[in-house]
Enzyme design. Sequence first.
Site, PDB file in Angstrom:
ATOM      1  N   ASP A 130      13.424  -1.118   0.131  1.00 24.98           N
ATOM      2  CA  ASP A 130      13.231   0.328  -0.069  1.00 24.98           C
ATOM      3  C   ASP A 130      14.517   1.136   0.141  1.00 24.98           C
ATOM      4  O   ASP A 130      14.594   2.294  -0.286  1.00 24.98           O
ATOM      5  CB  ASP A 130      12.158   0.859   0.895  1.00 24.98           C
ATOM      6  CG  ASP A 130      10.833   0.133   0.757  1.00 24.98           C
ATOM      7  OD1 ASP A 130      10.588  -0.455  -0.306  1.00 24.98           O
ATOM      8  OD2 ASP A 130      10.050   0.150   1.730  1.00 24.98           O
ATOM      9  N   GLY A 173       8.807   1.020  -2.927  1.00 29.65           N
ATOM     10  CA  GLY A 173       9.732   1.964  -2.282  1.00 29.65           C
ATOM     11  C   GLY A 173       9.104   2.798  -1.186  1.00 29.65           C
ATOM     12  O   GLY A 173       9.771   3.600  -0.549  1.00 29.65           O
ATOM     13  N   ARG A 174       7.790   2.654  -1.010  1.00 31.18           N
ATOM     14  CA  ARG A 174       7.048   3.469  -0.027  1.00 31.18           C
ATOM     15  C   ARG A 174       7.305   4.956  -0.258  1.00 31.18           C
ATOM     16  O   ARG A 174       7.135   5.429  -1.367  1.00 31.18           O
ATOM     17  CB  ARG A 174       7.435   3.062   1.402  1.00 31.18           C
ATOM     18  CG  ARG A 174       6.772   1.796   1.838  1.00 31.18           C
ATOM     19  CD  ARG A 174       6.708   1.690   3.335  1.00 31.18           C
ATOM     20  NE  ARG A 174       8.041   1.851   3.920  1.00 31.18           N
ATOM     21  CZ  ARG A 174       8.277   1.822   5.201  1.00 31.18           C
ATOM     22  NH1 ARG A 174       7.296   1.653   6.054  1.00 31.18           N
ATOM     23  NH2 ARG A 174       9.497   1.953   5.665  1.00 31.18           N
ATOM     24  N   ARG A 268       0.650   2.949 -21.707  1.00 31.43           N
ATOM     25  CA  ARG A 268       0.393   1.722 -20.946  1.00 31.43           C
ATOM     26  C   ARG A 268       1.142   1.794 -19.618  1.00 31.43           C
ATOM     27  O   ARG A 268       2.193   2.436 -19.524  1.00 31.43           O
ATOM     28  CB  ARG A 268       0.880   0.486 -21.709  1.00 31.43           C
ATOM     29  CG  ARG A 268       0.125   0.225 -22.988  1.00 31.43           C
ATOM     30  CD  ARG A 268      -1.271  -0.349 -22.708  1.00 31.43           C
ATOM     31  NE  ARG A 268      -1.909  -0.800 -23.922  1.00 31.43           N
ATOM     32  CZ  ARG A 268      -2.648  -0.047 -24.719  1.00 31.43           C
ATOM     33  NH1 ARG A 268      -2.843   1.240 -24.426  1.00 31.43           N
ATOM     34  NH2 ARG A 268      -3.194  -0.543 -25.815  1.00 31.43           N
ATOM     35  N   THR A 275       6.902  -8.616  -7.338  1.00 27.29           N
ATOM     36  CA  THR A 275       8.002  -9.263  -8.079  1.00 27.29           C
ATOM     37  C   THR A 275       9.348  -8.679  -7.624  1.00 27.29           C
ATOM     38  O   THR A 275      10.382  -9.339  -7.717  1.00 27.29           O
ATOM     39  CB  THR A 275       7.884  -9.043  -9.604  1.00 27.29           C
ATOM     40  OG1 THR A 275       7.897  -7.639  -9.878  1.00 27.29           O
ATOM     41  CG2 THR A 275       6.615  -9.658 -10.150  1.00 27.29           C
TER      42      THR A 275
HETATM   43  O1  F6P Z   1       8.729  -1.916   2.621  1.00 24.41           O
HETATM   44  C1  F6P Z   1       8.791  -2.865   1.603  1.00 24.41           C
HETATM   45  C2  F6P Z   1       7.575  -2.802   0.731  1.00 24.41           C
HETATM   46  O2  F6P Z   1       7.705  -3.772  -0.289  1.00 24.41           O
HETATM   47  C3  F6P Z   1       7.263  -1.439   0.152  1.00 24.41           C
HETATM   48  O3  F6P Z   1       8.087  -1.094  -0.942  1.00 24.41           O
HETATM   49  C4  F6P Z   1       5.806  -1.579  -0.192  1.00 24.41           C
HETATM   50  O4  F6P Z   1       5.170  -0.319  -0.197  1.00 24.41           O
HETATM   51  C5  F6P Z   1       5.282  -2.432   0.922  1.00 24.41           C
HETATM   52  O5  F6P Z   1       6.401  -3.123   1.463  1.00 24.41           O
HETATM   53  C6  F6P Z   1       4.244  -3.446   0.485  1.00 24.41           C
HETATM   54  O6  F6P Z   1       3.785  -4.111   1.612  1.00 24.41           O
HETATM   55  P1  F6P Z   1       2.841  -5.388   1.554  1.00 24.41           P
HETATM   56  O7  F6P Z   1       3.687  -6.567   1.203  1.00 24.41           O
HETATM   57  O8  F6P Z   1       2.268  -5.454   2.917  1.00 24.41           O
HETATM   58  O9  F6P Z   1       1.819  -5.117   0.486  1.00 24.41           O
END
Ligand code: F6P
Length: 350
Positions: A130, A173-174, A268, A275
């Site tokens: 992120d 990216g949260r 779409r 990934t």
């Molecule tokens: O912080 C890294 C991240 O890949 C974020 O971008 C995403 O929102 C989250 O972790 C996904 O987490 P998980 O693997 O628990 O679904």
Amino acid sequence: MHVGILTGGGDCPGLNAVIRAVTLSLVRQCGARVTGIERGFHGLVERRSRPLAPADVAHILAEGGTILGTHNACDPFRWQGADRSADALDYARSLGLDALVVIGGDGTMDIAHRIGQLGLPVVGVPKTIDNDLPATERTFGFDSAVAVVAEALDRVATTARSHGRVMIVETMGRYAGWIALAGGMAGGADAILLPELPFSVDAVATFAKARERDNGCTLVCIAEGARAEGQGLVVRETIASSPDPLRLGGVGGWLQQQLQPRLDSEVRSTLLGHTQRGGTPTAYDRVLATRFGWAAAELVREGRFGRMVVLRGEEIDSVEIAGIAGRSRPVPPDHPLLRAARDTGVMLGH
Ligand code: F6P
């Protein structure tokens, strides 16, 4: 000297490169003994670890994931409702650890800080695709995720052009838009939608409508944390035991539903999901992860604990973990890449 290493939070390309660099630097520079703690702080509570010698870290530089395993819900202070931090510390003491190198994001650094306060000397290495940790211009893993987004956009662009479609690509990216911004720019997105700039659905529809006429297709790169004005975040699931319980995902599909009735062309949506976290790190991330790992080993050797290594310009430096624990770093509104995007005609939500 006996040093532990653990990887916490979500996995990320470059974790193994850090483990390798920390191990090799400590063994070669001061003959240290190195122990890998398995599955993040889980390993400290559940007493799971294994020795790391140079042979154990051979050939892992380019390997994705983490050979030690990790966990995104392993806070010893909130362990299935109980505080198990004393058990974690007890295991570290029984191993005879003089220091612990903790590789992770903001949640992991927060735990590292609190473990450090209990008396186990810690050094941090900033990890997350992120790129949202404060005090460092880059976290390793980000470049690899951006490369995945760029390639995905290249690939869906040909479908967009062939069918005259609106193609939406959703990134991770949260709450920060770094991946969508850099990935979108690298992949030539026509519109980039970020958490930091709530977007107008009307404006995106008008933009895509105009392109139907003039360009025939539109490529939209949207961050999972982006939201339309007046709307909340699109949450995929909630994981109560995680330091940040919300798992985002689905805003691309939501936008598809909003746009479709307003456009003639087909819309779409593709969700890139994990990934972006998997696979081999880019050359840039391998080098950055190696430099970070080496610098973390230097901090341990110098006895400078409670610090996290950071990148400032081209230089590696360090900051106090206390100052960054639990904080994040959004894309600032005046970031040069946002200006470059606007000035080259990229739509940013309005
Ligand atoms: O912080 C890294 C991240 O890949 C974020 O971008 C995403 O929102 C989250 O972790 C996904 O987490 P998980 O693997 O628990 O679904």
